[in-house]
Scaffold this active site. Structure first.
Site, PDB file in Angstrom:
ATOM      1  N   ILE A  38      45.016  40.216  49.506  1.00 19.26           N
ATOM      2  CA  ILE A  38      44.541  40.434  50.892  1.00 19.26           C
ATOM      3  C   ILE A  38      43.031  40.225  51.228  1.00 19.26           C
ATOM      4  O   ILE A  38      42.488  40.165  50.000  1.00 19.26           O
ATOM      5  CB  ILE A  38      44.659  42.003  51.260  1.00 19.26           C
ATOM      6  N   LYS A  89      48.836  48.191  37.371  1.00 17.93           N
ATOM      7  CA  LYS A  89      49.301  48.291  39.137  1.00 17.93           C
ATOM      8  C   LYS A  89      50.727  49.756  38.031  1.00 17.93           C
ATOM      9  O   LYS A  89      51.009  49.563  39.329  1.00 17.93           O
ATOM     10  CB  LYS A  89      49.132  47.435  39.702  1.00 17.93           C
ATOM     11  N   SER A 135      50.332  47.318  43.408  1.00 22.17           N
ATOM     12  CA  SER A 135      49.828  45.874  43.824  1.00 22.17           C
ATOM     13  C   SER A 135      51.359  44.917  43.820  1.00 22.17           C
ATOM     14  O   SER A 135      52.994  45.312  42.661  1.00 22.17           O
ATOM     15  CB  SER A 135      48.969  45.122  43.097  1.00 22.17           C
ATOM     16  N   ALA A 147      48.697  45.778  34.305  1.00 23.24           N
ATOM     17  CA  ALA A 147      49.464  47.059  33.208  1.00 23.24           C
ATOM     18  C   ALA A 147      48.740  48.272  34.478  1.00 23.24           C
ATOM     19  O   ALA A 147      49.510  49.235  34.787  1.00 23.24           O
ATOM     20  CB  ALA A 147      49.229  47.518  32.210  1.00 23.24           C
ATOM     21  N   TYR A 198      44.884  44.518  34.512  1.00 25.09           N
ATOM     22  CA  TYR A 198      45.309  45.138  35.920  1.00 25.09           C
ATOM     23  C   TYR A 198      46.459  44.826  36.594  1.00 25.09           C
ATOM     24  O   TYR A 198      46.984  46.019  37.134  1.00 25.09           O
ATOM     25  CB  TYR A 198      44.578  43.809  37.041  1.00 25.09           C
ATOM     26  N   VAL A 203      35.809  58.056  41.870  1.00 26.46           N
ATOM     27  CA  VAL A 203      36.996  59.057  40.430  1.00 26.46           C
ATOM     28  C   VAL A 203      37.556  57.908  39.978  1.00 26.46           C
ATOM     29  O   VAL A 203      38.561  59.598  38.884  1.00 26.46           O
ATOM     30  CB  VAL A 203      38.374  57.261  41.599  1.00 26.46           C
TER      31      VAL A 203
END
Ligand code: NDP
Length: 250
Positions: free
Chosen positions: A185, A156, A139, A154, A152, A61
């Site tokens: 999760i 999200k 998140s 920044a 992470y 992606v």
């Protein structure tokens, strides 16, 4: 989304994406997209064995050419995509002072650029149909702070902001965009960077600290995704929804 549709799910070889693919394939054709092409093939076989239909596609992606090739393949072999869930992601731990530039770039390329490229790929089909639903994977960490997760968090937050922009820009074309903001999760990403012993300890800490007293399961996020892609959420757009065991309340 009553009638059978083509649903594109990225990150679908594992964890939340996989659980979502299995759930949505009960009533729809699922395009199981992941950089792990073999894993995507395995999930597709599981869907077919359960009586559903699915197509596996290998995609990175973060690479525009790869995303465009995926879309071209879907267009020629399957048809328009009016529902999509973009869940591909990674986690690299690190405090701001020590994050290598390459790690920062990888986090932004996969999460932010990857989500942007995938949204851009499906929006023309949705405009043509005057209908569409996109769910992007953010998140809890888009809106709460934890140590050791600067890149992470920044990334999200950026995904949440992108989702709001899309919701605003394309509401007139009847395209909805929402974000999922899960808490912890139980999937491979939560284990990344931890030894088995560290993961066991982390699970205990989650159980102790989360109001619901346990980690979430990927199927519990897939259930919310199902709602957000369906007409049951027809009046919701630009929102972040948190299946998070009560980790964050606001
Ligand atoms: P998993 O690691 O189980 O699944 C993520 C999948 O995305 C993997 O198959 C991974 O492949 C794939 N992927 C990674 N990079 C790319 C890429 N460039 N192109 C295509 N596919 C890629 O983790 P989860 O299911 O838990 O994570 C799904 C999403 O949910 C992520 O965006 C994550 O940040 C988010 N999330 C997860 C939470 C959790 O606690 N589990 C909480 C909140 C959000 P590979 O295995 O090769 O890396």
């Amino acid at each position: 989304m009553g009638e059978k549709q083509n649903i594109l799910i990225t990150g679908a070889a594992s964890g939340i994406g996989r659980a979502s693919a299995l759930r949505m394939a009960k009533s729809h054709h699922v395009i199981v997209a992941d950089r792990d092409g073999d894993g995507a093939g395995t999930v597709t076989s599981e869907i077919v064995a359960a009586g559903g239909t699915a197509t596996a596609i290998a995609v990175d992606v973060s690479d525009g050419a790869s995303v465009r090739a995926m879309k071209a393949q879907i267009e020629s072999n399957i048809g328009p995509v009016l529902s999509a869930f973009f869940a591909a992601g990674i986690f690299i731990r690190g405090v701001t002072g020590e994050i290598p530039e390459a790690d920062w770039d990888r986090m932004m390329d996969i999460h932010v650029k990857g989500t942007f490229l995938c949204c851009q790929a499906v929006i023309p089909d949705m405009i043509a149909a005057n209908k569409g639903a996109i769910v992007n994977m953010s998140s809890d960490f888009a809106v709460m702070a934890v140590p050791g997760a600067a890149a992470y968090m920044a990334a999200k937050s950026a995904i949440y902001s992108l989702t709001k922009s899309i919701a605003l820009e394309f509401a007139p074309q009847n395209i909805r965009a929402n974000a999922l903001g899960p808490g912890p999760i139980d999937t491979p990403i939560l284990k990344s960077g931890r030894t088995e012993a560290e993961y066991a300890k982390a699970r205990e800490a989650f159980a102790e600290n989360l109001p619901i007293g346990r980690l979430g399961q990927p199927e519990e996020v897939a259930a919310v995704l199902d709602f957000l892609l369906s007409d049951r959420s027809a009046y919701m757009t630009g929102q972040i929804i948190h299946p998070n065991g009560g980790q964050l309340m606001w």
